[in-house]
Design an enzyme around this catalytic site. Structure first.
Site, mmCIF file in Angstrom:
data_model
loop_
_atom_site.group_PDB
_atom_site.id
_atom_site.type_symbol
_atom_site.label_atom_id
_atom_site.label_comp_id
_atom_site.label_asym_id
_atom_site.label_seq_id
_atom_site.Cartn_x
_atom_site.Cartn_y
_atom_site.Cartn_z
ATOM 1 N N ASP A 169 40.020 39.116 33.000
ATOM 2 C CA ASP A 169 38.931 39.514 32.101
ATOM 3 C C ASP A 169 38.604 38.329 31.198
ATOM 4 O OD1 ASP A 169 41.060 39.360 30.358
ATOM 5 O OD2 ASP A 169 40.755 41.347 29.486
ATOM 6 N N LYS A 179 37.910 42.944 39.518
ATOM 7 C CA LYS A 179 38.803 43.067 38.365
ATOM 8 C C LYS A 179 39.343 44.491 38.243
ATOM 9 C CE LYS A 179 37.540 43.790 34.157
ATOM 10 N NZ LYS A 179 36.922 43.736 32.815
#
Length: 217
Positions: free
Chosen positions: A138, A120
């Site tokens: 997320d 991420k």
């Protein structure tokens, strides 16, 4: 979500926010990397409060190393998991200085090799700093993807890969910003603000009574 609804879904979000960006504060690529590394399980607001003072005196990997672990730890002690994050940040700085001439690398492989940098974080840096069409999933994007039906999946990676397939190319670079902001401020976890939602008509979870009310002239 129907394929035919995906483009108007993003067109609506773009019309409301033509130039979305991260809410993390930074002035160079290293600061962005450090801020994203520190933001895991923390809010952008909380990270910004800590990094304003930190980046004012250490805005490069070498300056961060010169500051030292104890001082860095003290600067970020208001952020969750701050001791682990401080160690990861310092080791990342060491690698950047010794292996990358103090610069943030532009490849996923090199980014993910840095301590505390996962997929991420790498996606955020590649997208925000280098303009690549990545999708940083997320908790907000994971929720919005599943709730709207835009990209359903049991894991962040599954949602990410579906988004990469389904989001039209013209919206891809900015898509993760629109989805994060939508999840943060409208499609919230405990109580989604459907009555304020601009893209309600495209959502698989939209309350029928609210859709009917909006459709009534």
């Amino acid at each position: 979500m129907k394929v035919a609804d995906i483009a108007p879904f993003f067109a609506t979000l773009k019309a409301a926010n033509p130039q979305p960006n991260t809410e993390l504060e930074y002035t160079n690529v290293f600061e962005l990397l450090a801020a994203v590394l520190l933001s895991a399980q923390a809010t952008d607001v909380g990270v910004n409060k800590a990094t304003r003072r930190l980046f004012a005196i250490a805005n490069t990997p070498q300056k961060m190393l010169d500051l030292g672990l104890e001082a860095v730890t003290d600067h970020i002690k208001t952020i969750g998991l701050f001791r682990t994050k401080a160690k990861n940040l310092m080791e990342t700085c060491r690698i950047l200085v010794t292996q990358h001439a103090g610069r943030v690398p532009r490849t996923r492989e090199a980014l993910e090799a840095l301590p505390g940098v996962g997929r991420k974080t790498a996606n955020v840096v590649l997208n925000v700093a280098f303009g690549e069409a990545t999708m940083a999933v997320d908790t907000h994007i994971f929720r919005v993807g599943n709730r709207t039906g835009l990209a359903t999946g049991k894991t962040p990676l599954e949602v990410e890969l579906k988004l990469l397939r389904r989001v039209p190319a013209e919206y891809m670079v900015d898509a993760h910003h629109w989805l994060i902001l939508h999840g943060r401020y409208v499609c919230q976890a405990r109580r989604p603000l459907c009555e304020q939602c601009l893209v309600l008509r495209y959502c698989d979870s939209a309350p029928r009574e609210l859709l009917a009310r909006q459709a009534t002239p």
